[in-house]
Enzyme design. Structure first.
Site, PDB file in Angstrom:
ATOM      1  N   GLU A 231       0.886  -1.174   0.000  1.00  0.00           N
ATOM      2  CA  GLU A 231       0.000   0.000   0.000  1.00  0.00           C
ATOM      3  C   GLU A 231       0.915   1.213   0.000  1.00  0.00           C
ATOM      4  O   GLU A 231       1.505   1.549   1.027  1.00  0.00           O
ATOM      5  CB  GLU A 231      -0.865   0.024   1.266  1.00  0.00           C
ATOM      6  CG  GLU A 231      -1.834  -1.124   1.408  1.00  0.00           C
ATOM      7  CD  GLU A 231      -3.053  -0.992   0.508  1.00  0.00           C
ATOM      8  OE1 GLU A 231      -3.127  -0.049  -0.307  1.00  0.00           O
ATOM      9  OE2 GLU A 231      -3.941  -1.853   0.606  1.00  0.00           O
ATOM     10  N   CYS A 265      -2.517   9.057   2.517  1.00  0.00           N
ATOM     11  CA  CYS A 265      -2.268   8.511   1.172  1.00  0.00           C
ATOM     12  C   CYS A 265      -3.446   8.761   0.259  1.00  0.00           C
ATOM     13  O   CYS A 265      -3.279   9.021  -0.920  1.00  0.00           O
ATOM     14  CB  CYS A 265      -1.959   7.021   1.270  1.00  0.00           C
ATOM     15  SG  CYS A 265      -3.208   6.105   2.163  1.00  0.00           S
TER      16      CYS A 265
HETATM   17  P1  NAP Z   1       8.377   5.167   4.501  1.00  0.00           P
HETATM   18  O1  NAP Z   1       9.542   6.034   4.710  1.00  0.00           O
HETATM   19  O2  NAP Z   1       8.353   4.279   3.345  1.00  0.00           O
HETATM   20  O3  NAP Z   1       8.207   4.319   5.857  1.00  0.00           O
HETATM   21  C1  NAP Z   1       7.199   3.347   6.008  1.00  0.00           C
HETATM   22  C2  NAP Z   1       7.765   2.185   6.789  1.00  0.00           C
HETATM   23  O4  NAP Z   1       8.746   1.533   5.991  1.00  0.00           O
HETATM   24  C3  NAP Z   1       8.471   2.580   8.072  1.00  0.00           C
HETATM   25  O5  NAP Z   1       8.247   1.574   9.032  1.00  0.00           O
HETATM   26  C4  NAP Z   1       9.929   2.628   7.659  1.00  0.00           C
HETATM   27  O6  NAP Z   1      10.813   2.409   8.746  1.00  0.00           O
HETATM   28  C5  NAP Z   1       9.985   1.476   6.687  1.00  0.00           C
HETATM   29  N1  NAP Z   1      11.034   1.574   5.674  1.00  0.00           N
HETATM   30  C6  NAP Z   1      11.544   2.675   5.089  1.00  0.00           C
HETATM   31  N2  NAP Z   1      12.464   2.339   4.162  1.00  0.00           N
HETATM   32  C7  NAP Z   1      12.534   0.981   4.158  1.00  0.00           C
HETATM   33  C8  NAP Z   1      13.303   0.029   3.428  1.00  0.00           C
HETATM   34  N3  NAP Z   1      14.164   0.398   2.495  1.00  0.00           N
HETATM   35  N4  NAP Z   1      13.126  -1.277   3.702  1.00  0.00           N
HETATM   36  C9  NAP Z   1      12.230  -1.683   4.628  1.00  0.00           C
HETATM   37  N5  NAP Z   1      11.481  -0.826   5.361  1.00  0.00           N
HETATM   38  C10 NAP Z   1      11.623   0.495   5.123  1.00  0.00           C
HETATM   39  O7  NAP Z   1       7.032   5.994   4.404  1.00  0.00           O
HETATM   40  P2  NAP Z   1       6.522   7.144   5.370  1.00  0.00           P
HETATM   41  O8  NAP Z   1       7.160   8.403   4.949  1.00  0.00           O
HETATM   42  O9  NAP Z   1       6.667   6.732   6.794  1.00  0.00           O
HETATM   43  O10 NAP Z   1       4.959   7.126   5.032  1.00  0.00           O
HETATM   44  C11 NAP Z   1       4.414   7.942   4.110  1.00  0.00           C
HETATM   45  C12 NAP Z   1       4.122   7.202   2.830  1.00  0.00           C
HETATM   46  O11 NAP Z   1       3.222   6.121   3.067  1.00  0.00           O
HETATM   47  C13 NAP Z   1       3.415   8.094   1.843  1.00  0.00           C
HETATM   48  O12 NAP Z   1       3.921   7.902   0.553  1.00  0.00           O
HETATM   49  C14 NAP Z   1       1.967   7.618   1.927  1.00  0.00           C
HETATM   50  O13 NAP Z   1       1.204   7.923   0.812  1.00  0.00           O
HETATM   51  C15 NAP Z   1       2.152   6.164   2.139  1.00  0.00           C
HETATM   52  N6  NAP Z   1       0.924   5.570   2.691  1.00  0.00           N
HETATM   53  C16 NAP Z   1       0.210   4.730   1.930  1.00  0.00           C
HETATM   54  C17 NAP Z   1      -0.968   4.191   2.423  1.00  0.00           C
HETATM   55  C18 NAP Z   1      -1.811   3.265   1.600  1.00  0.00           C
HETATM   56  O14 NAP Z   1      -2.681   2.639   2.182  1.00  0.00           O
HETATM   57  N7  NAP Z   1      -1.618   3.126   0.326  1.00  0.00           N
HETATM   58  C19 NAP Z   1      -1.385   4.527   3.695  1.00  0.00           C
HETATM   59  C20 NAP Z   1      -0.614   5.397   4.456  1.00  0.00           C
HETATM   60  C21 NAP Z   1       0.544   5.905   3.933  1.00  0.00           C
HETATM   61  P3  NAP Z   1      11.621   3.614   9.439  1.00  0.00           P
HETATM   62  O15 NAP Z   1      10.622   4.534  10.004  1.00  0.00           O
HETATM   63  O16 NAP Z   1      12.427   2.925  10.462  1.00  0.00           O
HETATM   64  O17 NAP Z   1      12.432   4.235   8.352  1.00  0.00           O
END
Ligand code: NAP
Length: 457
Positions: A231, A265
């Site tokens: 997602e 999102c």
């Molecule tokens: P993010 O940086 O991708 O982080 C999300 C999760 O992934 C965190 O637990 C993060 O851990 C982990 N993570 C980051 N890089 C990783 C990697 N290379 N390998 C494995 N895990 C990794 O995203 P965010 O900034 O927190 O969240 C915002 C994004 O989520 C936006 O793009 C939003 O649109 C999207 N989102 C989508 C939905 C949906 O349902 N489609 C819902 C909500 C949000 P750390 O914090 O330890 O880095």
């Protein structure tokens, strides 16, 4: 040598809140072992037993919603009232799956020459969930409730800025009476995720977050031939046509773009407004955006709190600057912001040219991009020019326009004359760069089951 710590920071003040000691590899291994052991017995429990515990989890959420909400607000800045509503929605999803899991997973009989043939939905084992900070409870519960009700067990790796909430979630399941190992929080950074996915005891992975994180997790899961669900981000289109109820369209547009401080999102991020109603819509929309009250997210009167982290604030500021430099116009006045903390004024940009962040990227904060369109064809062409395909909305009373939007907008959902929102009863997910797979409803609980074909002659 001192152990490393992770410090959570209150985005409304920039001040440290709490420190956590991340789990080392031995603790992670022990947690996976507990999950593996728990699965052996949990998978044999009845739906009645699982349902009883899931209803208890829902009751705990309801009883302690203010405290859980406060931790979320302190950790990532969403208005407290929205945080309370988020916990209430988690109770709803727990009750939904407690009441419907058995039906969703019932044997599916298929007539063949055999005396009996059917599909049985069997659990797979420990499932890893990598989750984001923006809805610290909801994202986790919409995974955890179906996962546990299906007979799987859960391992949570939550975003590093919301570990207080992550621990609260594990507490809910423990206090509800779920056996040890059924649901655990791993306090690990993103670098440690690979090892967990590759562990043979972990059977599947789901990630809600950004594209780069999703790509990395999917590649590792692919190498291990494990199912994954993604997602990811979105840049949802919001189309307004001449026959729209403009009052409702404006109200929904403001809500969609600014709830959760603009960090959702499925927020409407690109507004495509027909030229016949463009001036009326824009005038009302801008007035409403300018009237939003920015301030302490713990106060009831606040509409918009701070962004979750300094890096997110800086990234959004860079995107807005580049979009303005590229030729967009800011058409709203900026609110006065509090001093310390990661604040960002809600604003409206018009006519961001192709190639600028406003047109191409997800803006994760209270910034609306607006374009004038000449027809529905024009609106849909622009809507589909995005790499993302999560949600979409159209405001119109015209049946032919509704049919065309449903058929042609490339997105995981189209909401007509309504706010795009997740609902336990409806499948949720995206296409294109917004990910794959579906959560919620029957799809969500079938995401991680072995759909075993059984044929008895
Ligand atoms: P993010 O940086 O991708 O982080 C999300 C999760 O992934 C965190 O637990 C993060 O851990 C982990 N993570 C980051 N890089 C990783 C990697 N290379 N390998 C494995 N895990 C990794 O995203 P965010 O900034 O927190 O969240 C915002 C994004 O989520 C936006 O793009 C939003 O649109 C999207 N989102 C989508 C939905 C949906 O349902 N489609 C819902 C909500 C949000 P750390 O914090 O330890 O880095």
């Amino acid at each position: 040598m001192s152990k490393p710590v992770v410090t959570s920071v209150n985005p409304a003040s920039g001040e440290a809140l709490q420190t956590f000691t991340p789990h080392g590899s031995a603790e992670v291994d022990a947690a996976i072992e507990r999950a593996d052991e728990a699965f052996r017995t949990w998978r044999l429990t009845s739906f009645t037993e699982r349902s009883r515990l899931m209803h208890k989890a829902a009751d705990i959420l309801d009883a302690r919603k203010e405290a859980f909400a406060r931790t979320m607000t302190m950790e990532m800045g969403k208005p407290l009232s929205e945080a309370v509503a988020e916990v209430e929605k988690c109770a709803l999803v727990c009750r939904h799956y407690a009441d419907h899991a058995e039906d969703y997973l019932r044997d599916e009989v298929i007539e063949t020459e055999a005396s009996q043939s059917f599909v049985r939905n069997l659990p797979m084992g420990p499932v890893l969930a990598v989750m984001p900070w923006n809805f610290p409870f909801w994202q986790v519960f919409r995974f955890a409730a179906p996962t546990l009700m299906a007979g799987n067990v859960g391992l949570l790796k939550h975003a590093s800025n919301v570990w207080g909430s992550a621990l609260n979630i594990a507490k809910v399941f423990r206090e509800a009476g779920f056996p040890e190992g059924c649901f655990q929080t791993l306090l690990i950074g993103s670098k440690a995720v690979e090892g967990v996915i590759r562990d043979a005891r972990v059977k599947a992975v789901t990630l809600t977050g950004s594209g780069p994180a999703g790509r990395s997790v999917a590649m590792i899961a692919g190498e291990e031939l494990k199912p994954s669900l993604l997602e990811l981000g979105g840049s949802d289109a919001f189309i307004v046509m001449p026959s729209a109820d403009l009052g409702k369209a404006v109200e929904t547009a403001v809500k969609s773009r600014t709830r959760n401080n603009g960090q959702s999102c499925i927020a409407a991020k690109r507004f495509l407004v027909h030229t016949d109603v463009y001036d009326a819509f824009t005038q009302a929309f801008v007035a409403r955006i300018e009237a939003l009250r920015v301030g302490d997210p713990l106060l009831e009167e606040t509409d918009i709190g701070p962004l979750a982290t300094e890096a997110i604030r800086d990234e959004l500021a860079g995107q807005v600057e580049a979009t303005l430099k590229g030729g967009a116009k800011r058409i709203s006045k900026l609110a006065k912001l509090p001093g310390k903390g990661w604040w960002f004024a809600p604003q409206v940009l018009a006519e961001a040219p192709d190639g600028t962040p406003g047109a191409e990227q997800e803006m994760f904060g209270p910034v609306a991009n607006l374009w004038r369109v000449s027809s529905l064809d024009d609106a849909i062409a622009r809507a589909n020019r995005s790499d993302f395909g999560l949600g979409s909305a159209i405001f119109t009373q015209d049946a032919a326009e509704i049919a065309q939007a449903v058929r042609d907008i490339e997105a995981g959902s189209t909401f007509v004359n309504a706010l795009v929102a997740s609902d336990p009863r409806l499948p949720f997910g995206g296409v294109k760069q917004s990910g794959y797979g579906r959560e919620l409803a029957a799809d969500g609980i079938k995401a991680f089951v072995n759909r075993k074909t059984v044929s008895i002659s």
